[in-house]
Design a protein around this motif. Structure first.
Motif, PDB file in Angstrom:
ATOM      1  N   ASP A  41       0.837  -1.213   0.000  1.00  0.00           N
ATOM      2  CA  ASP A  41       0.000   0.000   0.000  1.00  0.00           C
ATOM      3  C   ASP A  41       0.868   1.257   0.000  1.00  0.00           C
ATOM      4  OD1 ASP A  41      -2.215  -1.588   0.067  1.00  0.00           O
ATOM      5  OD2 ASP A  41      -2.646  -1.304   2.205  1.00  0.00           O
ATOM      6  N   ALA A  42       1.909   1.234   0.865  1.00  0.00           N
ATOM      7  CA  ALA A  42       2.791   2.402   0.967  1.00  0.00           C
ATOM      8  C   ALA A  42       3.522   2.638  -0.354  1.00  0.00           C
ATOM      9  CB  ALA A  42       3.787   2.202   2.100  1.00  0.00           C
ATOM     10  N   ASP A  43       3.979   1.564  -0.997  1.00  0.00           N
ATOM     11  CA  ASP A  43       4.653   1.673  -2.305  1.00  0.00           C
ATOM     12  C   ASP A  43       3.732   2.329  -3.327  1.00  0.00           C
ATOM     13  OD1 ASP A  43       6.907   0.469  -1.354  1.00  0.00           O
ATOM     14  OD2 ASP A  43       6.505  -1.507  -2.216  1.00  0.00           O
ATOM     15  N   GLU A  44       2.481   1.865  -3.333  1.00  0.00           N
ATOM     16  CA  GLU A  44       1.522   2.379  -4.316  1.00  0.00           C
ATOM     17  C   GLU A  44       1.204   3.845  -4.066  1.00  0.00           C
ATOM     18  OE1 GLU A  44      -0.641  -1.919  -5.250  1.00  0.00           O
ATOM     19  OE2 GLU A  44      -1.749  -0.360  -4.165  1.00  0.00           O
ATOM     20  N   THR A  45       1.080   4.213  -2.805  1.00  0.00           N
ATOM     21  CA  THR A  45       0.788   5.609  -2.453  1.00  0.00           C
ATOM     22  C   THR A  45       1.930   6.523  -2.909  1.00  0.00           C
ATOM     23  OG1 THR A  45      -0.378   4.786  -0.510  1.00  0.00           O
ATOM     24  CG2 THR A  45       0.110   7.115  -0.550  1.00  0.00           C
ATOM     25  N   VAL A  46       3.150   6.101  -2.628  1.00  0.00           N
ATOM     26  CA  VAL A  46       4.321   6.899  -3.032  1.00  0.00           C
ATOM     27  C   VAL A  46       4.369   7.017  -4.552  1.00  0.00           C
ATOM     28  CG1 VAL A  46       6.845   6.858  -3.170  1.00  0.00           C
ATOM     29  CG2 VAL A  46       5.726   6.451  -0.982  1.00  0.00           C
TER      30      VAL A  46
END
Ligand SMILES: [Zn+2]
Length: 234
Positions: A41-46
Motif C-alpha cells: 500500500d505504501a509503495d503504491e501511495t508513493v
C-alpha cells in the motif's frame, strides 16, 4: 482400564496444545500478509504521488513556455507599433498586446497555484516515504522471524500428533474413533472432568451413580448430554 483413561487424558492434553497451535498456523501467516500488504500500500501511495508531482512540474514547464511565447510575441508587436501608420492598425495591435499581457497574468496565477501544490506534494511525498520506510523496516524485522515461527509451529504440530498417535496405538479402535470424532466435533474437547458434579464440557449435571463410576475408573464413562469422555480430573 485406568491405563486407557490415563492415555486418553494425555491425548487430550496434546490435542489441546495442538488446538492452540492450529490457531497460530492461521494467525502467523495473517500477520505476515498484513505486513506485506502495508508495504505494498505504501509503495503504491508513493508511486501515485510521484506521478502527481511529475505532472505538476510538467504543467509548470508548459505554462512557462506559454508565457515565454507570449512575451516573444509582445516584444515583436511592440516593435511593430513603432512602424505602424494607421490608427486602426495601431489600435488592433495594441489590443492584441493587451490581450497577451492579460493572458500571461492569468497563466502566472495558475503557475503560482501549481507551485503551491508542488510544495504540498513535496511534503506529502516526504511523509509517505517515511511511512513506506517504516513499513519496509517492519517487514524486514519480522518476515524471517514469522516465517521461522510458522515452520516451527507446523513442525510442533506434527511432533505432537505423532506423540498422540503413539498413545492411541494401544487403545481399542472404537474408542479411538469416538475420541477423534469428539475432538473434531466438540470444540477439540474429547476428555473432560467432573467439575463439582457437572460436566466441564457442557455443564450437564452428573448423576451420583455416574460420578461414582467416573471415580472408580473401571470403565470409560461418557457425559449423558454431550457424549464426551468424563474423568475425575485432567
Ligand atoms: Zn457434557
Amino acid at each position: 482400564m485406568k491405563k486407557q483413561l490415563e492415555k486418553l487424558i494425555q491425548m487430550q492434553k496434546l490435542d489441546t496444545i495442538i488446538g492452540g497451535k492450529n490457531i497460530l498456523t492461521k494467525e502467523l501467516p495473517q500477520q505476515l500478509n498484513s505486513l506485506k500488504q502495508s508495504l505494498k500500500d505504501a509503495d503504491e501511495t508513493v508511486a501515485a504521488t510521484k506521478i502527481e508531482f511529475d505532472e505538476n512540474l510538467k504543467d509548470q514547464k508548459l505554462k512557462e513556455l506559454d508565457i515565454a511565447d507570449n512575451n516573444t510575441k509582445i516584444t515583436k508587436y511592440k516593435n511593430q507599433l513603432l512602424t505602424i501608420e494607421t490608427n486602426k492598425e495601431y489600435k488592433a495591435l495594441n489590443s492584441e498586446i493587451n490581450h497577451l499581457e492579460k493572458q500571461n497574468s492569468e497563466i502566472d496565477d495558475e503557475l503560482i497555484e501549481l507551485m503551491e501544490a508542488e510544495a504540498e506534494l513535496k511534503d506529502r511525498l516526504e511523509e509517505e516515504k517515511n511511512t513506506q520506510k517504516d513499513a519496509s523496516n517492519e517487514l524486514k524485522a519480522n518476515e524471517e522471524k514469522l516465517e521461522k515461527e510458522i515452520q516451527e509451529v507446523q513442525k510442533d504440530i506434527e511432533d505432537l500428533k505423532a506423540k498422540r498417535n503413539v498413545l492411541a496405538k494401544d487403545l481399542p479402535r472404537e474408542l479411538i474413533r469416538r475420541y477423534a470424532a469428539l475432538i473434531k466435533n466438540k470444540n477439540r474437547k474429547a476428555v473432560v472432568f467432573n467439575d463439582k458434579n457437572a460436566c466441564s464440557g457442557c455443564g450437564y449435571t452428573i448423576r451420583p451413580q455416574v460420578a461414582i463410576d467416573i471415580k472408580a475408573g473401571n470403565s470409560v464413562v461418557y457425559c449423558e448430554s454431550c457424549g464426551r469422555i468424563l474423568v475425575t480430573q485432567l
